[in-house]
Write a protein that holds these residues in place. Structure first.
Motif, PDB file in Angstrom:
ATOM      1  N   ILE A  42       3.581   6.332  -5.477  1.00 54.16           N
ATOM      2  CA  ILE A  42       2.675   5.183  -5.519  1.00 54.16           C
ATOM      3  C   ILE A  42       1.792   5.180  -4.266  1.00 54.16           C
TER       4      ILE A  42
ATOM      5  N   ASN B 229      -1.366   2.479  -2.702  1.00 53.77           N
ATOM      6  CA  ASN B 229      -2.163   1.256  -2.852  1.00 53.77           C
ATOM      7  C   ASN B 229      -1.796   0.497  -4.127  1.00 53.77           C
ATOM      8  N   GLY B 230      -0.511   0.479  -4.467  1.00 57.27           N
ATOM      9  CA  GLY B 230      -0.039  -0.244  -5.634  1.00 57.27           C
ATOM     10  C   GLY B 230      -0.268   0.467  -6.950  1.00 57.27           C
ATOM     11  N   LYS B 231      -0.866   1.651  -6.907  1.00 59.05           N
ATOM     12  CA  LYS B 231      -1.154   2.405  -8.127  1.00 59.05           C
ATOM     13  C   LYS B 231      -0.211   3.594  -8.236  1.00 59.05           C
TER      14      LYS B 231
ATOM     15  N   THR C 298       4.297   5.727  -1.254  1.00 57.62           N
ATOM     16  CA  THR C 298       5.620   5.161  -1.501  1.00 57.62           C
ATOM     17  C   THR C 298       6.272   5.879  -2.674  1.00 57.62           C
TER      18      THR C 298
END
Length: 678
Positions: free
Chosen positions: A224, A226-228, A261
């Motif tokens: 992951i 930036n939340g994507k 992440t």
């Protein structure tokens, strides 16, 4: 002579003393003896006699109590009740042993600390460092034993068994803490990734997933940013305990510090999900520094230099032989030459370019041609070659040379250096290493850096640095120090000179729990350090929250200790006033959330048993700690050591000599006074 003088003085005084005519001859002899002794001691003390004697010193056996203060100790425990129980039992054991032994206490996690308060907040555990530090601190002392209270889990450093084996006849007594029962869990064991990447390039990310008691189940691993979700891959578990690798490949599209992440989706009945997610950071740069290495001919030194430089991801190295080189020196950030210029390849155009140059000078170098190029060093009247070692110039300030390399220099095999007494360095050159011929330290330079012909230059006099790398690897298992030296030399020359009057420096990556520190320098018009002004810094975290700090003067510069910050990526802006104008410096850094103490929650009592077994110690649980006291006392090797020391004192410093003289003269005076002798 003292005896003669004392006897003569006593004889003259008492031979015909009419004032003592009524005194008996016995008393006259006694008084004469007193006067003889007092005169003898006084004249003898004028000779400044010395007294040599032996003094005994008894040293009790030292018992070191080391308590694990890492987070893993409190896994699956009632933290408050456990901490109180552990503290009470350790204090009771300490008090029982204090009468017969010298007991010292430490706590440890990442480092060994001399304190008694255990907070269980340490983010990492380095067990090997515990034994290494104790061995160094109590070297040549009567170290009787080590009592270690731990769960046996370590996530930093090497296997502690290797360090324990170096402790000769020092038993390790282990107090086993924690829970050895394995629970259903899956966690990210480690993430292998590049610390640096270059924009537009793809780089691999390898994730190692560990599992315990998850058989026949499946999950999903996600990368992951930036939340994507950039990529997702399935994972299946088929064994009681196993480690699997999942490989991702991603492209660096943006420059700067990039956060990624990795998450493993939890499975049903898993004991904890804390260790299922881990973040890491990659610094994306625009491009690599281009470095050219040109050699007169193939040589093992060339391979050694190449191996050291390419291990740094900041540099892209091209190796050429002089006979094949026809490129443009200006396209490179730095040029390294080996055995050039030579009789066959003068390479004048390359040396006269404004590109920074590091010259390795050896058996094939044409020193007359090199001297004419004015590269910061001149070696004249070379008469063949000889062997020379190296020693560090403690006044060198170009970069920090590691203590490990400085200590190793005296044992490194000598290099082949030009045999000459006519070395001359330029005024702007600073020498880092000098030559050592046998045991004699000379002022002949071996390694130096400076400026010449309006460019940065460096030189290394001698062949055989490949032998340094091999020797260090044979002794330490790596060539870290020699490689570090070569990389620092390259970094010094390739770095663009920062003529700014305001500089800020700090690490780009910190571990969770590590103090965040910065240094700053401000220069006046004469380019002299000046810390009379004020320097401030604003930190901004991922959530755009701002933190304000102020630098403190430190010597002629400034320093800032921002303390421990939470994990994440940060940007900063440091500001000061120079000549009435505001100047700012910006940058980025990250704090990794390692979560090492949460990865493996199963206590390793087997390791503790091994530590005690190989040293002749014992292992008990916390409940049976009371038996330790007797077990330690039964060890006959824990005995007092008596040191005998020879000391020499001036005899005149002994107080009883003074009182003896006072007594002799006092008694004589009293008897003579009483009988009319005065």
């Amino acid at each position: 002579m003292c005896i003669l003088l004392a006897g003569f003085g006593a004889y003259l005084l008492y031979r015909k003393d009419k004032n003592l005519s009524e005194l008996s001859s016995t008393w006259k002899r006694i008084l004469g003896a007193f006067r003889f002794l007092s005169l003898f001691f006084l004249t003898f003390l004028l000779l400044e006699p010395l007294l040599e004697y032996t003094k005994s010193k008894v040293e009790k056996p030292i018992l070191v109590i080391a308590q694990d203060s890492s987070e893993s100790i409190l896994n699956k425990q009632d933290s408050l009740a456990f901490a109180e129980n552990l503290s009470d039992k350790i204090n009771k054991l300490r008090n029982e042993l204090a009468s017969d032994y010298e007991v010292v206490s430490y706590t440890f996690g990442k480092e060994l600390k001399e304190e008694m308060n255990v907070d269980f907040q340490q983010k990492t555990t380095n067990l090997s460092n515990v034994f290494k530090e104790i061995q160094q601190r109590y070297y040549n002392r009567n170290l009787g034993g080590i009592i270690i209270a731990s769960d046996g889990i370590y996530n930093k450093g090497s296997n502690p068994i290797y360090e324990v084996e170096k402790l000769k006849q020092v038993p390790v007594y282990s107090i086993a803490l924690g829970d050895t029962i394995a629970q259903k869990d899956v966690w990210i064991d480690q993430i292998i990734h590049n610390k640096l990447a270059y924009k537009g390039n793809s780089f691999p990310i390898v994730v190692e997933i560990a599992s315990e008691k998850i058989i026949g189940e499946s999950s999903e691993v996600q990368l992951i940013k930036n939340g994507k979700v950039l990529e997702s891959k399935p994972i299946n578990f088929s064994k009681e305990r196993e480690i699997k690798q999942i490989r991702f490949e991603t492209k660096a599209n943006q420059t700067g510090l990039q956060k990624y992440t990795v998450t493993v989706k939890g499975v049903k009945g898993e004991s904890t999900l804390i260790n299922n997610t881990q973040s890491f950071y990659v610094d994306v740069l625009e491009s690599k520094q281009q470095i050219l290495l040109v050699a007169n001919s193939p040589h093992p030194d060339v391979q050694a230099i190449k191996s050291a430089i390419v291990s740094n991801e900041n540099y892209e190295l091209k190796v050429e032989l002089a006979e094949n080189f026809s490129g443009n020196p200006k396209k490179y950030g730095m040029i390294i030459t080996h055995n050039l210029p030579s009789a066959q390849y003068p390479m004048k155009k390359m040396f006269e370019s404004k590109t920074p140059t590091l010259s390795f000078l050896g058996n094939q170098t044409d020193f007359n041609a090199y001297n004419s190029l004015k590269q910061g060093l001149s070696i004249s009247n070379v008469k063949n070659f000889t062997e020379a070692g190296a020693y560090f110039n403690s006044k060198y300030s170009g970069f920090k040379v590691s203590g490990g390399l400085i200590n190793s220099l005296s044992s490194f095999r000598p290099l082949q250096v030009p045999f000459s007494t006519q070395y001359q360095v330029g005024n702007s050159v600073e020498v880092a290493f000098y030559q050592r011929i046998g045991p004699a330290k000379t002022n002949y330079p071996m390694l130096g850096f400076g400026t010449a012909n309006e460019k940065k230059v460096g030189f290394f006099v001698g062949e055989g640095i490949w032998g340094w790398r091999l020797q260090e690897y044979a002794e330490n298992g790596s060539s870290q120090f020699v490689d570090e030296l070569l990389q620092q030399a390259v970094q010094l020359l390739v770095a663009k000179e920062d003529k700014s009057r305001f500089k800020v420096s700090g690490k780009s990556n910190y571990e969770l729990g590590e103090k965040v520190q910065f240094d700053a320098e401000v220069y006046n018009k004469s380019y002299e350090l000046d810390n009379s002004g004020e320097v401030t810094m604003k930190l901004i975290d991922e959530n755009k929250k701002e933190y304000d700090y102020q630098f403190s003067p430190q010597g002629d510069a400034y320093s800032l200790d921002a303390g421990q910050l939470s994990s994440g990526s940060y940007s900063y802006k440091a500001t000061t006033i120079v000549d009435g104008k505001s100047i700012a410096k910006t940058g980025e850094f990250s704090i990794n959330s390692l979560g090492l103490e949460q990865k493996n929650t199963q206590a390793n009592h087997q390791l503790l048993y091994q530590l005690s077994s190989v040293t002749g110690g014992d292992m008990v649980s916390l409940e049976d700690i009371n038996s330790f006291s007797q077990s330690i006392r039964d060890n006959k090797n824990l005995a007092n050591v008596i040191y005998q020391e020879k000391e020499i004192d001036d005899l005149i410093d002994l107080k009883y000599i003074f009182f003896l003289l006072l007594l002799l003269l006092g008694v004589e005076w009293f008897v003579r006074k009483r009988n009319g002798g005065y």
